[in-house]
Design a protein around this motif. Structure first.
Motif, mmCIF file in Angstrom:
data_model
loop_
_atom_site.group_PDB
_atom_site.id
_atom_site.type_symbol
_atom_site.label_atom_id
_atom_site.label_comp_id
_atom_site.label_asym_id
_atom_site.label_seq_id
_atom_site.Cartn_x
_atom_site.Cartn_y
_atom_site.Cartn_z
ATOM 1 N N GLN A 22 0.830 -1.195 0.000
ATOM 2 C CA GLN A 22 0.000 0.000 0.000
ATOM 3 C C GLN A 22 0.863 1.243 0.000
ATOM 4 N N ILE A 23 0.352 2.232 -0.698
ATOM 5 C CA ILE A 23 0.998 3.545 -0.664
ATOM 6 C C ILE A 23 0.000 4.487 -0.009
ATOM 7 N N SER A 24 0.342 4.944 1.148
ATOM 8 C CA SER A 24 -0.590 5.767 1.923
ATOM 9 C C SER A 24 -0.722 7.158 1.306
ATOM 10 N N PRO A 25 -1.804 7.849 1.614
ATOM 11 C CA PRO A 25 -1.956 9.231 1.120
ATOM 12 C C PRO A 25 -0.783 10.119 1.503
ATOM 13 N N GLU A 26 -0.241 9.929 2.695
ATOM 14 C CA GLU A 26 0.910 10.732 3.131
ATOM 15 C C GLU A 26 2.116 10.476 2.227
ATOM 16 N N GLU A 27 2.338 9.200 1.907
ATOM 17 C CA GLU A 27 3.468 8.864 1.044
ATOM 18 C C GLU A 27 3.269 9.411 -0.365
ATOM 19 N N GLN A 28 2.034 9.330 -0.856
ATOM 20 C CA GLN A 28 1.761 9.881 -2.189
ATOM 21 C C GLN A 28 2.013 11.382 -2.227
ATOM 22 N N ARG A 29 1.614 12.060 -1.171
ATOM 23 C CA ARG A 29 1.831 13.499 -1.089
ATOM 24 C C ARG A 29 3.321 13.807 -1.068
ATOM 25 N N TYR A 30 4.074 12.984 -0.333
ATOM 26 C CA TYR A 30 5.511 13.161 -0.260
ATOM 27 C C TYR A 30 6.153 12.997 -1.640
ATOM 28 N N PHE A 31 5.807 11.911 -2.334
ATOM 29 C CA PHE A 31 6.383 11.674 -3.656
ATOM 30 C C PHE A 31 6.003 12.783 -4.628
ATOM 31 N N ASP A 32 4.734 13.222 -4.567
ATOM 32 C CA ASP A 32 4.285 14.306 -5.424
ATOM 33 C C ASP A 32 5.046 15.589 -5.152
ATOM 34 N N SER A 33 5.246 15.890 -3.875
ATOM 35 C CA SER A 33 5.909 17.134 -3.506
ATOM 36 C C SER A 33 7.359 17.152 -3.955
ATOM 37 N N LYS A 34 7.957 15.949 -4.058
ATOM 38 C CA LYS A 34 9.344 15.848 -4.519
ATOM 39 C C LYS A 34 9.421 15.698 -6.038
ATOM 40 N N GLY A 35 8.254 15.503 -6.677
ATOM 41 C CA GLY A 35 8.233 15.301 -8.120
ATOM 42 C C GLY A 35 8.655 13.896 -8.514
ATOM 43 N N PHE A 36 8.573 12.969 -7.564
ATOM 44 C CA PHE A 36 8.938 11.582 -7.853
ATOM 45 C C PHE A 36 7.724 10.821 -8.356
ATOM 46 N N VAL A 37 7.980 9.757 -9.131
ATOM 47 C CA VAL A 37 6.884 8.852 -9.478
ATOM 48 C C VAL A 37 6.654 7.916 -8.294
ATOM 49 N N LEU A 38 5.477 7.374 -8.226
ATOM 50 C CA LEU A 38 5.167 6.466 -7.112
ATOM 51 C C LEU A 38 6.000 5.203 -7.227
ATOM 52 N N PRO A 39 6.411 4.650 -6.088
ATOM 53 C CA PRO A 39 7.285 3.484 -6.084
ATOM 54 C C PRO A 39 6.636 2.254 -6.697
ATOM 55 N N LYS A 40 7.457 1.460 -7.377
ATOM 56 C CA LYS A 40 6.998 0.213 -7.976
ATOM 57 C C LYS A 40 7.430 -0.982 -7.126
ATOM 58 N N ARG A 41 8.223 -0.701 -6.130
ATOM 59 C CA ARG A 41 8.749 -1.772 -5.282
ATOM 60 C C ARG A 41 8.397 -1.497 -3.831
ATOM 61 N N CYS A 42 7.986 -2.551 -3.125
ATOM 62 C CA CYS A 42 7.618 -2.368 -1.728
ATOM 63 C C CYS A 42 8.841 -2.011 -0.883
#
Ligand SMILES: [Zn+2]
Length: 54
Positions: A22-42
């Protein structure tokens, strides 16, 4: 609340071990704020890492 994006919990499949994680909303916000794509690996969010599967 202006400019706040609404995130929902994402369930993704690890491309290393095939395990769902799972990718939590907090983690998604973090990745978005850094301009990263969401992780493909746990391992990136420590699930796989803690179980030593990847
Ligand atoms: Zn994995």
């Amino acid at each position: 609340m202006a400019g706040k994006k609404y995130y929902k919990l994402i369930v993704s499949k690890c491309k290393e071990c095939g395990k769902e994680f799972q990718i939590s909303p907090e983690e998604q916000r973090y990745f978005d704020s850094k301009g990263f794509v969401l992780p493909k690996r746990c391992s990136i969010i420590f699930v796989c890492y803690s179980e030593r599967r990847c």
